[in-house]
Design an enzyme around this catalytic site. Structure first.
Site, mmCIF file in Angstrom:
data_model
loop_
_atom_site.group_PDB
_atom_site.id
_atom_site.type_symbol
_atom_site.label_atom_id
_atom_site.label_comp_id
_atom_site.label_asym_id
_atom_site.label_seq_id
_atom_site.Cartn_x
_atom_site.Cartn_y
_atom_site.Cartn_z
ATOM 1 N N PHE A 243 -15.801 3.114 6.739
ATOM 2 C CA PHE A 243 -14.439 3.500 6.342
ATOM 3 C C PHE A 243 -14.199 3.435 4.833
ATOM 4 C CE2 PHE A 243 -14.392 -0.988 7.745
ATOM 5 C CZ PHE A 243 -13.875 -1.635 6.641
ATOM 6 N N GLU B 123 -9.440 -10.819 -7.631
ATOM 7 C CA GLU B 123 -8.497 -9.714 -7.418
ATOM 8 C C GLU B 123 -7.299 -9.798 -8.384
ATOM 9 O OE1 GLU B 123 -7.573 -9.477 -3.215
ATOM 10 O OE2 GLU B 123 -9.600 -8.807 -2.740
ATOM 11 N N TYR C 67 -12.533 -2.421 -3.877
ATOM 12 C CA TYR C 67 -12.997 -2.635 -2.500
ATOM 13 C C TYR C 67 -14.521 -2.650 -2.398
ATOM 14 C CZ TYR C 67 -8.464 -2.197 -0.004
ATOM 15 O OH TYR C 67 -7.206 -2.396 0.525
ATOM 16 N N ARG D 91 2.521 -6.675 8.947
ATOM 17 C CA ARG D 91 1.811 -5.527 9.525
ATOM 18 C C ARG D 91 2.379 -5.141 10.889
ATOM 19 N NH1 ARG D 91 -3.991 -7.650 7.386
ATOM 20 N NH2 ARG D 91 -4.167 -6.369 5.518
ATOM 21 N N THR E 23 -5.388 -7.333 10.614
ATOM 22 C CA THR E 23 -5.669 -6.088 9.884
ATOM 23 C C THR E 23 -5.139 -4.873 10.633
ATOM 24 O OG1 THR E 23 -7.692 -7.134 9.083
ATOM 25 C CG2 THR E 23 -7.535 -4.754 8.809
ATOM 26 N N LYS F 278 0.818 -1.215 0.000
ATOM 27 C CA LYS F 278 0.000 0.000 0.000
ATOM 28 C C LYS F 278 0.859 1.275 0.000
ATOM 29 C CE LYS F 278 -4.017 -2.075 2.306
ATOM 30 N NZ LYS F 278 -5.010 -1.896 3.380
ATOM 31 N N HIS G 75 -2.166 -5.419 1.545
ATOM 32 C CA HIS G 75 -3.467 -6.070 1.383
ATOM 33 C C HIS G 75 -3.214 -7.471 0.837
ATOM 34 C CE1 HIS G 75 -7.568 -6.947 0.093
ATOM 35 N NE2 HIS G 75 -7.014 -7.416 -1.009
ATOM 36 N N ASN H 22 -1.946 0.110 6.902
ATOM 37 C CA ASN H 22 -1.462 -1.184 7.401
ATOM 38 C C ASN H 22 -0.553 -1.892 6.395
ATOM 39 O OD1 ASN H 22 -3.459 -1.936 5.632
ATOM 40 N ND2 ASN H 22 -4.555 -3.267 7.041
ATOM 41 N N ARG I 46 -2.042 -14.647 4.409
ATOM 42 C CA ARG I 46 -2.777 -13.982 5.493
ATOM 43 C C ARG I 46 -2.017 -14.116 6.820
ATOM 44 N NH1 ARG I 46 -7.254 -11.846 4.415
ATOM 45 N NH2 ARG I 46 -8.239 -12.014 6.450
HETATM 46 P P1 CMP Z 1 -7.371 -4.593 3.708
HETATM 47 O O1 CMP Z 1 -6.902 -5.978 4.008
HETATM 48 O O2 CMP Z 1 -6.741 -3.896 2.551
HETATM 49 O O3 CMP Z 1 -8.954 -4.624 3.476
HETATM 50 C C1 CMP Z 1 -9.771 -3.513 3.719
HETATM 51 C C2 CMP Z 1 -9.065 -2.426 4.475
HETATM 52 O O4 CMP Z 1 -9.910 -1.519 5.153
HETATM 53 C C3 CMP Z 1 -8.227 -3.035 5.580
HETATM 54 O O5 CMP Z 1 -7.117 -3.710 5.016
HETATM 55 C C4 CMP Z 1 -7.905 -1.804 6.430
HETATM 56 O O6 CMP Z 1 -6.726 -1.132 6.005
HETATM 57 C C5 CMP Z 1 -9.090 -0.879 6.145
HETATM 58 N N1 CMP Z 1 -9.906 -0.602 7.326
HETATM 59 C C6 CMP Z 1 -10.120 0.597 7.888
HETATM 60 N N2 CMP Z 1 -10.899 0.513 8.954
HETATM 61 C C7 CMP Z 1 -11.217 -0.793 9.115
HETATM 62 C C8 CMP Z 1 -11.991 -1.524 10.049
HETATM 63 N N3 CMP Z 1 -12.619 -0.932 11.064
HETATM 64 N N4 CMP Z 1 -12.080 -2.864 9.903
HETATM 65 C C9 CMP Z 1 -11.462 -3.501 8.875
HETATM 66 N N5 CMP Z 1 -10.698 -2.837 7.938
HETATM 67 C C10 CMP Z 1 -10.577 -1.511 8.064
#
Ligand code: CMP
Length: 136
Positions: free
Chosen positions: A60, A129, A52, A105, A94, A12, A118, A115, A88
């Site tokens: 968010f 994807e 997304y 992360r 996350t 990212k 992805h 973070n 993962r």
């Molecule tokens: P990612 O794995 O890219 O998938 C969706 C992204 O939303 C996640 O990583 C986070 O960076 C972002 N995000 C922001 N707020 C939240 C939340 N409350 N719960 C989950 N993902 C979040």
């Protein structure tokens, strides 16, 4: 029995901006992943919204899409036995605050938004994807 899978990974903007892409790629290779496709790009907000889409009802969503399109990213197809789950695990939770030691992360993430990485959450989504970024 072998179960070689492919999964999609995105380094990212926060990590690319800090020049962490090579270190992160090294972590993948050191954990047995092959990087079979890779490109550094910057996407439009509308493309992030499509990518997304599963999160479109979340509070968010807007910030997430603005963020993913805010700077260069590195998208990769990773390959390994059980790659989706292995990726993962290597990424960690996350929220970097909850991520285990040794995960990407934990090491590089700044916040739940920034973070650093992805990864696809299922084999089915990995196919979708990978097609999103590499169908040509
Ligand atoms: P990612 O794995 O890219 O998938 C969706 C992204 O939303 C996640 O990583 C986070 O960076 C972002 N995000 C922001 N707020 C939240 C939340 N409350 N719960 C989950 N993902 C979040």
């Amino acid at each position: 029995m072998n179960n070689i899978e492919q999964t999609l990974s995105i380094i990212k903007p926060d990590a690319v901006e800090r020049n962490l892409d090579n270190e992160i790629k090294e972590m993948f290779r050191n954990n047995g992943f092959s990087i079979v496709k890779e490109k550094k790009i910057q996407i439009e907000k509308s493309e992030a919204e499509n990518f997304y889409k599963v999160h479109e009802t979340k509070p968010f969503y807007n910030d997430l899409c603005a963020y993913l399109s805010s700077g260069p990213i590195v998208t990769m197809v990773l390959e390994k036995e059980n790659a989706v789950l292995a990726n993962r695990k290597l990424m960690g939770a996350t929220n970097p605050k909850d991520a285990e030691e040794g995960t990407i992360r934990k090491k590089y993430g700044i916040s739940i938004d920034k973070n650093s990485i992805h990864g696809s959450d299922s084999v089915e989504n990995a196919k979708i994807e990978i097609d999103f970024f590499f169908k040509d």
